[in-house]
Design a protein around this motif. Structure first.
Motif, PDB file in Angstrom:
ATOM      1  N   GLN A   6       0.748  -0.863  -0.389  1.00 13.90           N
ATOM      2  CA  GLN A   6       0.112   0.005  -0.334  1.00 13.90           C
ATOM      3  C   GLN A   6       0.858   1.411   0.096  1.00 13.90           C
ATOM      4  O   GLN A   6       0.420   2.020  -0.438  1.00 13.90           O
ATOM      5  CB  GLN A   6      -1.002  -0.005   1.634  1.00 13.90           C
ATOM      6  N   GLU A  30       2.437   1.876  -3.746  1.00 14.19           N
ATOM      7  CA  GLU A  30       1.642   2.028  -4.596  1.00 14.19           C
ATOM      8  C   GLU A  30       1.224   3.259  -4.347  1.00 14.19           C
ATOM      9  O   GLU A  30       0.773   3.616  -4.965  1.00 14.19           O
ATOM     10  CB  GLU A  30      -0.038   1.374  -3.809  1.00 14.19           C
ATOM     11  N   ARG A  31       0.654   3.915  -3.149  1.00 13.33           N
ATOM     12  CA  ARG A  31       0.290   5.083  -2.695  1.00 13.33           C
ATOM     13  C   ARG A  31       1.766   6.231  -3.590  1.00 13.33           C
ATOM     14  O   ARG A  31       1.158   7.317  -3.575  1.00 13.33           O
ATOM     15  CB  ARG A  31      -0.174   5.474  -0.786  1.00 13.33           C
ATOM     16  N   GLU A  90       1.287   6.989  -6.732  1.00 19.48           N
ATOM     17  CA  GLU A  90       0.463   7.113  -7.756  1.00 19.48           C
ATOM     18  C   GLU A  90       0.164   8.734  -7.281  1.00 19.48           C
ATOM     19  O   GLU A  90       0.003   9.726  -8.450  1.00 19.48           O
ATOM     20  CB  GLU A  90      -1.087   7.008  -6.445  1.00 19.48           C
TER      21      GLU A  90
END
Length: 85
Positions: A30, A33-34, A37
């Motif tokens: 997580q 991925e964040r 992004e």
């Protein structure tokens, strides 16, 4: 669907990912991925801003529009002349 992705990273970056995951009570996945992004959004924003900054004032030319069009047409015609010979 998840996909396995492998990359070599510096030990300090790996430690930072682990630390953030613990601090945020989330997984390393997580966190990564964040981060990606957020980075992608920043790059997209910067590229859009860059386009505007590069084009500001492009319409303010010293020559008239007709002159620009005539020059473009002459260059286009000239390119055909080279290949006719």
């Amino acid at each position: 669907m998840d996909k396995v992705f492998s990359a070599r990273i510096d030990e300090s970056v790996a430690a930072r990912i682990n630390s953030l995951a613990r601090q945020l009570h989330s997984t390393k996945k997580q966190v990564v991925e964040r981060a990606i992004e957020l980075f992608a959004a920043k790059v997209e924003h910067d590229q859009k801003s860059g386009f505007l900054e590069q084009s500001f004032g492009a319409w303010e030319r010293e020559e008239r529009a007709e002159e620009t069009v005539d020059a473009a047409r002459a260059a286009f015609r000239g390119s055909f002349e080279r290949f006719r010979r």
